[in-house]
Design an enzyme around this catalytic site. Structure first.
Site, PDB file in Angstrom:
ATOM      1  N   HIS A 115      16.297  -6.504  15.572  1.00 22.31           N
ATOM      2  CA  HIS A 115      17.129  -7.676  16.288  1.00 22.31           C
ATOM      3  C   HIS A 115      17.095  -8.970  16.344  1.00 22.31           C
ATOM      4  O   HIS A 115      16.882  -9.277  14.767  1.00 22.31           O
ATOM      5  CB  HIS A 115      15.625  -7.774  17.672  1.00 22.31           C
ATOM      6  CG  HIS A 115      15.260  -6.464  18.223  1.00 22.31           C
ATOM      7  ND1 HIS A 115      15.942  -5.660  19.269  1.00 22.31           N
ATOM      8  CD2 HIS A 115      14.935  -5.378  17.934  1.00 22.31           C
ATOM      9  CE1 HIS A 115      15.407  -4.267  19.685  1.00 22.31           C
ATOM     10  NE2 HIS A 115      14.261  -4.328  18.309  1.00 22.31           N
ATOM     11  N   ARG A 180       5.969  -1.773  -2.657  1.00 18.61           N
ATOM     12  CA  ARG A 180       6.524  -1.588  -4.501  1.00 18.61           C
ATOM     13  C   ARG A 180       5.624  -0.654  -5.180  1.00 18.61           C
ATOM     14  O   ARG A 180       4.849   0.153  -4.988  1.00 18.61           O
ATOM     15  CB  ARG A 180       5.344  -3.165  -4.892  1.00 18.61           C
ATOM     16  CG  ARG A 180       5.726  -4.228  -3.548  1.00 18.61           C
ATOM     17  CD  ARG A 180       4.986  -5.672  -4.170  1.00 18.61           C
ATOM     18  NE  ARG A 180       5.141  -6.719  -3.893  1.00 18.61           N
ATOM     19  CZ  ARG A 180       6.191  -7.455  -3.164  1.00 18.61           C
ATOM     20  NH1 ARG A 180       7.264  -6.729  -3.342  1.00 18.61           N
ATOM     21  NH2 ARG A 180       6.117  -7.972  -2.719  1.00 18.61           N
ATOM     22  N   LYS A 183       2.744   2.455 -11.357  1.00 12.76           N
ATOM     23  CA  LYS A 183       2.923   4.112 -12.548  1.00 12.76           C
ATOM     24  C   LYS A 183       2.574   5.121 -12.016  1.00 12.76           C
ATOM     25  O   LYS A 183       1.633   4.885 -11.850  1.00 12.76           O
ATOM     26  CB  LYS A 183       3.022   3.107 -13.351  1.00 12.76           C
ATOM     27  CG  LYS A 183       3.244   1.614 -13.842  1.00 12.76           C
ATOM     28  CD  LYS A 183       2.684   0.663 -15.388  1.00 12.76           C
ATOM     29  CE  LYS A 183       3.761  -0.583 -15.328  1.00 12.76           C
ATOM     30  NZ  LYS A 183       3.721  -1.212 -16.598  1.00 12.76           N
TER      31      LYS A 183
END
Length: 185
Positions: A115, A180, A183
């Site tokens: 928007h 994010r 590992k």
């Protein structure tokens, strides 16, 4: 269609969603989704007939559990063996491509519409559509949110509840808000 709000939406330009033609298209999608969500499983199969006809592409064995919601439907392309678990929502103002054998957990949400930043723009329904691409063999955990303009690579994993705001490389696991990489062991 040239210059129409639908054409602007398809071209990734600012358009107003408060448009009669777009409302007709959303109503058609709502009807197809309603049929899909209310048909008994034995009648519906992997996809309700109207929803299957509405979608932009459906690979062999692709399945969408009910309930499901989409904005337009015709922008959604599912590869072979794709599985969307119950409660998924795809606001497909732009193209959404989901690769072969990719799994979406319950309540995954894909939002292509962004928007307008200014209140005056939002008041007149201004938005812009950004595509989403999810590669093959990916796994999107339950209640994850994927924002428009994102590409998720083959074999990637998106953890449950993650909010994906940027691209995810192939064979990468992401978690959190914003998502994010983590590992792998």
């Amino acid at each position: 269609m040239a210059g129409s709000e639908r054409a602007k939406m398809a071209e990734g330009e600012w358009y107003t969603c408060l448009d009669a033609e777009l409302e007709v298209l959303r109503a058609a999608a709502a009807d197809a989704v309603f049929e899909h969500n209310t048909l008994p499983l034995r009648q519906r199969g992997n996809l309700g007939p109207a929803l299957k006809a509405l979608l932009g592409g459906v690979g062999e064995g692709a399945r969408i559990e009910a309930p499901f919601h989409c904005a337009y439907g015709f922008n959604i392309h599912l590869g072979d063996g794709v599985f969307l678990n119950a409660g998924c929502t795809i606001l497909d103002t732009a193209t959404v491509r989901i690769g072969e054998r990719t799994l979406l957990g319950p309540n995954v949400q894909i939002y292509c519409a962004e928007h307008h930043k200014e209140a005056s723009g939002r008041q007149v329904g201004l938005e812009i559509a950004r595509p989403v691409e999810i590669g093959a063999n990916a796994w999107i955990g339950g209640s994850a949110i994927i924002l428009g303009g994102v590409t998720i690579g083959d074999g990637a994993i998106v953890g449950a509840g993650a909010v994906v705001t940027r691209d995810v490389s192939a064979n990468t696991t992401v978690v959190g808000n914003p998502a994010r990489p983590v590992k792998r062991d």
